[in-house]
Design an enzyme around this catalytic site. Structure first.
Site, PDB file in Angstrom:
ATOM      1  N   LYS A   1      29.543  26.741  -4.653  1.00 22.79           N
ATOM      2  CA  LYS A   1      28.432  25.982  -4.075  1.00 22.79           C
ATOM      3  C   LYS A   1      29.012  24.810  -3.275  1.00 22.79           C
ATOM      4  O   LYS A   1      29.901  24.105  -3.760  1.00 22.79           O
ATOM      5  CB  LYS A   1      27.530  25.481  -5.223  1.00 22.79           C
ATOM      6  CG  LYS A   1      26.140  25.147  -4.793  1.00 22.79           C
ATOM      7  CD  LYS A   1      25.146  25.223  -5.933  1.00 22.79           C
ATOM      8  CE  LYS A   1      23.808  24.711  -5.453  1.00 22.79           C
ATOM      9  NZ  LYS A   1      22.726  24.984  -6.364  1.00 22.79           N
TER      10      LYS A   1
ATOM     11  N   GLU B   1       9.182  28.947 -15.809  1.00 20.77           N
ATOM     12  CA  GLU B   1       8.065  28.056 -16.100  1.00 20.77           C
ATOM     13  C   GLU B   1       7.095  28.661 -17.105  1.00 20.77           C
ATOM     14  O   GLU B   1       6.551  27.956 -17.968  1.00 20.77           O
ATOM     15  CB  GLU B   1       7.325  27.702 -14.795  1.00 20.77           C
ATOM     16  CG  GLU B   1       8.107  26.800 -13.841  1.00 20.77           C
ATOM     17  CD  GLU B   1       9.149  27.521 -12.994  1.00 20.77           C
ATOM     18  OE1 GLU B   1       9.207  28.779 -13.045  1.00 20.77           O
ATOM     19  OE2 GLU B   1       9.913  26.849 -12.277  1.00 20.77           O
TER      20      GLU B   1
ATOM     21  N   ARG C   1       3.132  29.010 -11.603  1.00 14.08           N
ATOM     22  CA  ARG C   1       3.676  30.212 -12.232  1.00 14.08           C
ATOM     23  C   ARG C   1       3.137  30.415 -13.656  1.00 14.08           C
ATOM     24  O   ARG C   1       3.113  31.528 -14.160  1.00 14.08           O
ATOM     25  CB  ARG C   1       5.211  30.091 -12.345  1.00 14.08           C
ATOM     26  CG  ARG C   1       5.974  30.389 -11.101  1.00 14.08           C
ATOM     27  CD  ARG C   1       6.345  31.860 -11.070  1.00 14.08           C
ATOM     28  NE  ARG C   1       6.735  32.271  -9.738  1.00 14.08           N
ATOM     29  CZ  ARG C   1       7.981  32.449  -9.327  1.00 14.08           C
ATOM     30  NH1 ARG C   1       8.980  32.240 -10.160  1.00 14.08           N
ATOM     31  NH2 ARG C   1       8.219  32.832  -8.104  1.00 14.08           N
TER      32      ARG C   1
HETATM   33  C1  LIG Z   1       9.668  29.007  -9.451  1.00 11.18           C
HETATM   34  C2  LIG Z   1      10.669  27.989  -9.003  1.00 11.18           C
HETATM   35  N1  LIG Z   1      11.086  27.055  -9.891  1.00 11.18           N
HETATM   36  C3  LIG Z   1      11.969  26.109  -9.488  1.00 11.18           C
HETATM   37  C4  LIG Z   1      12.460  26.101  -8.224  1.00 11.18           C
HETATM   38  C5  LIG Z   1      13.395  25.000  -7.765  1.00 11.18           C
HETATM   39  N2  LIG Z   1      14.719  25.529  -7.411  1.00 11.18           N
HETATM   40  C6  LIG Z   1      15.069  25.752  -6.130  1.00 11.18           C
HETATM   41  S1  LIG Z   1      16.591  26.385  -5.982  1.00 11.18           S
HETATM   42  C7  LIG Z   1      16.819  26.354  -7.640  1.00 11.18           C
HETATM   43  C8  LIG Z   1      18.130  26.817  -8.201  1.00 11.18           C
HETATM   44  C9  LIG Z   1      18.459  28.170  -7.743  1.00 11.18           C
HETATM   45  O1  LIG Z   1      19.717  28.519  -8.226  1.00 11.18           O
HETATM   46  P1  LIG Z   1      20.432  29.778  -7.615  1.00 11.18           P
HETATM   47  O2  LIG Z   1      19.470  30.880  -7.474  1.00 11.18           O
HETATM   48  O3  LIG Z   1      21.639  30.039  -8.445  1.00 11.18           O
HETATM   49  O4  LIG Z   1      20.842  29.341  -6.157  1.00 11.18           O
HETATM   50  P2  LIG Z   1      21.957  28.274  -5.686  1.00 11.18           P
HETATM   51  O5  LIG Z   1      21.206  27.085  -5.207  1.00 11.18           O
HETATM   52  O6  LIG Z   1      22.858  27.977  -6.838  1.00 11.18           O
HETATM   53  O7  LIG Z   1      22.671  28.955  -4.597  1.00 11.18           O
HETATM   54  C10 LIG Z   1      15.703  25.856  -8.305  1.00 11.18           C
HETATM   55  C11 LIG Z   1      15.595  25.674  -9.752  1.00 11.18           C
HETATM   56  C12 LIG Z   1      11.984  27.091  -7.338  1.00 11.18           C
HETATM   57  N3  LIG Z   1      12.372  27.129  -6.068  1.00 11.18           N
HETATM   58  N4  LIG Z   1      11.099  28.011  -7.758  1.00 11.18           N
END
Ligand SMILES: Cc1ncc(C[n+]2csc(CCOP(=O)(O)OP(=O)(O)O)c2C)c(N)n1
Length: 638
Positions: free
Chosen positions: A282, A368, A396
């Site tokens: 990342k 959630e 959700r």
């Molecule tokens: C339903 C939902 N809950 C929370 C989020 C907030 N959120 C956005 S990106 C993320 C982390 C995603 O992690 P990953 O899929 O591993 O992607 P990375 O950013 O590490 O590349 C979260 C929790 C969201 N977008 N949707």
């Protein structure tokens, strides 16, 4: 001349010799860093997926082949490669490119995203549609390891793996991070890649050794190979996906474009569900983001040379900070308090709580629905779970709130952060539906504080209430009012008259009350005496106060940062109607029955009449339409 200058679509990427692709990746990274340093955005996630974006567009025939980026926050390189390089400077600006993928923005954005973990379900839907239409096209879903913690992702894997004739390629972009470090059994499972690598080395060495044995060598090798396959599946992440009937490949280094292209070229011909496990870093390529991926997950403006944040820290704490600090204070007095987050400990202000009370803190992953039902379980055992979730993501968990919490009157406390307009993240992230979706649920109390002192009081109110209760508060700095040292609860359902004027009554809720108070001053300049009421409760609404007021002041304006349908203003109308006061002139200020675009929250508030000037304007309009004052023509617009 840069390579990027020549890239107007993926067809131009395909024209480049492979040897040039690392240079293209470097140019894309510089552009992303430079633009995001000015616009803010999801920097670290997008930097980690640059090679992935190049390789997928190099190998597949997009947009005929469908490419879905889960969440869509890591898709900046994809945007740059698909004809949006010049527009990229408008990222997240009002009227500019969205920070996520949008079907309306480009034919290369196969699916609109923002909320996580939808890519496998949507991708499989597309794969089935292609099959029905007899179209020969591939579907590729890119999902992060964080997004793979949501149940929805497994619902997709389950269906796709059960229909092996419909091919779908899932690329797992594993950087071991959600926003914070990824959590749960899955993340430790995926991180067994080290042992997988070791295993491959071992296999190679043993194979070499066995085969050299005279006569029996080949037989032993074949036996060892079969045994090893079953052994391997116990110790590598492949086991999980193979159990879902996915053909598993990897883990491979997601920053080696050559390797990515080779393997994608191979798997694109496989006619069954495939999962390619790719490991990435990342923030790759920009040291400050590699070092601090949590901050640079979604950052504001920063200095490119130092990586330092350029956004001025607001002079007053944010609502999130007040919430987190108050919870710490309350938890010290009340051992029943436990805190639950769905993968957002920093965003919801719970990091300090997690450090102080590791046993009473639960990060459940991006889940959630599970967070709410898990909290219901805690509540049945006498605990007081506070579930802190952004308003938009709590959507959700609607059925879990209804079925597992409200139906049983369990004392689960829902803390909805980022209520109202959130700004640059736009339509997928505005928290503007919660009053409406929560208000219809029996047994649930719904509150919204006008300032930080009221937030603290509502938290106390919630802890004393023996039933389900929710409060929502906005993104950003609080009102800056002093806070009481002794926090007193608010009687459930009690609003408050803040200004008493006889010409018109402005009934507001949440942070809109502050704007209503400013509008009161603007109206006074116009000779209008307005009452201002802080509704405090969307449910139960203070019907007695409203009815009494409406009898004295028969012109009412309601103000809320929520869609107008079904929200606070609707509750006021219902209360008036129930009391036989339907003839009272009411104007409701709120958001329209439409999705609100991205842009600075202040700009959106002005556009939708939710700031002080807008409230005063609408109030004057109502007065003009309702014979006030006799010389109505004198009323100016403010
Ligand atoms: C339903 C939902 N809950 C929370 C989020 C907030 N959120 C956005 S990106 C993320 C982390 C995603 O992690 P990953 O899929 O591993 O992607 P990375 O950013 O590490 O590349 C979260 C929790 C969201 N977008 N949707």
């Amino acid at each position: 001349m840069s390579l990027l200058d020549e890239i107007h679509s993926p067809a131009d990427v395909k024209k480049l010799p492979r040897a040039k692709l690392p240079q293209l990746a470097a140019e894309i990274r510089s552009l992303i860093v430079e633009v995001v340093s000015r616009t803010g955005g999801h920097l670290a996630s997008s930097l980690g997926a640059v090679e992935l974006a190049i390789a997928v567009h190099y190998v597949f025939d997009t947009p005929k082949d469908k490419l879905i980026w889960d969440v869509g926050h890591q898709a900046y390189a994809h945007k740059i490669l698909t004809g949006r390089r010049e527009a990229f400077t408008t990222l997240r600006q009002h009227g500019g490119l969205s920070g996520f993928t949008r079907r309306s923005e480009s034919p290369y954005d196969s699916f609109s995203t923002g909320h996580s973990s939808t890519s496998i379900s949507a991708g499989f839907g597309m794969a089935c549609a292609k099959f029905l239409k007899k179209e020969d096209a591939k579907v590729v879903a890119v999902i992060g390891d964080g997004s793979l913690t949501a149940g929805l992702a497994y619902e997709g894997l389950n269906q796709a793996g059960g229909n092996p004739k419909r091919d779908l390629i899932v690329i797992l972009n594993d950087n071991e991070m959600s926003i914070s470090r990824n959590v749960g059994a899955l993340s430790s499972f995926l991180s067994r890649t080290f042992s997988a690598k070791k295993l491959q080395e071992l296999r190679r060495e043993l194979g070499f050794f066995f085969r050299k044995l005279p006569r029996i060598g080949e037989d032993i090798y074949q036996l060892a190979k079969r045994t090893e396959e079953s052994f391997k599946s116990f110790v590598t992440p492949g086991m999980l996906f193979e159990a879902f009937n996915f053909e598993y490949f990897g883990p491979i280094n997601g920053h080696k474009i050559d390797h990515l292209i080779d393997i994608l070229n191979n798997i694109k011909y496989i006619r069954e569900p495939v999962l390619l496990h790719v490991t990435t870093t990342k923030g790759k390529g920009y040291l400050p983001a590699e070092k601090n991926p949590v901050y640079f997950h979604g950052c504001g403006c920063f200095d490119v040379t130092t990586g330092h944040c350029l956004d001025r820290k607001p002079p007053v704490p944010t609502y999130t900070e007040v919430f987190g600090q108050t919870l710490l204070e309350m938890a010290a007095e009340d051992p029943r308090i436990v805190a639950v987050t769905a993968a957002m400990p920093e965003g919801t202000g719970l990091s300090k709580f997690a450090q102080a009370y590791p046993d009473r803190f639960f990060d459940v992953g991006i889940a959630e629905q599970h967070a709410v039902t898990f909290s219901a379980g805690l509540a049945t055992e006498g605990f007081r779970p506070i579930v802190a979730i952004y308003s938009t993501f709590l959507q959700r968990a609607y059925d879990q709130i209804l079925h597992d919490v409200c139906l049983e009157r369990l004392p689960v406390i829902l803390a909805l952060d980022r209520g109202g307009l959130v700004g640059e993240d736009g339509a997928t992230h505005h928290g503007i539906f919660d009053f409406s979706y929560l208000r219809s649920l029996p047994n649930l109390v719904v509150m919204a504080p006008r300032d930080e002192n009221e937030l603290r009081r509502m938290m106390r109110t919630a802890l004393l209430h023996d039933g389900p209760i929710a409060f929502r508060y906005p993104r950003g700095p609080a009102a800056g009012v002093p806070t009481d040292t002794v926090i007193t609860p608010i009687p459930i359902g009690q609003g408050k008259i803040l200004k008493d004027g006889g010409d018109v009554a402005i009934l507001a809720i949440g942070a809109c009350v502050i704007e209503a108070l400013k509008a009161h001053a603007l109206l006074l300049d116009q000779g209008v005496q307005a009452s201002v009421v802080d509704g405090r409760f969307v449910k139960p609404i203070d019907a007695a106060l409203i009815i009494d007021l409406a009898r004295r002041v028969p012109r009412i304006v309601t103000v809320e940062e929520n869609v107008r349908q079904g929200g606070f203003g609707s509750a006021v109308l219902e209360a008036l109607n129930d009391a036989g006061l339907a003839a009272v002139a009411v104007e409701r200020i709120g958001l329209p029955d439409a999705f609100v675009e991205h842009g600075p929250a202040s700009l959106l508030r002005a556009k939708y009449g939710l700031n002080a000037a807008g409230v005063a304007d609408t109030t004057l309009h109502l007065l003009r339409q309702n014979d006030f004052p006799p010389a109505a023509a004198r009323l100016r617009r403010v």
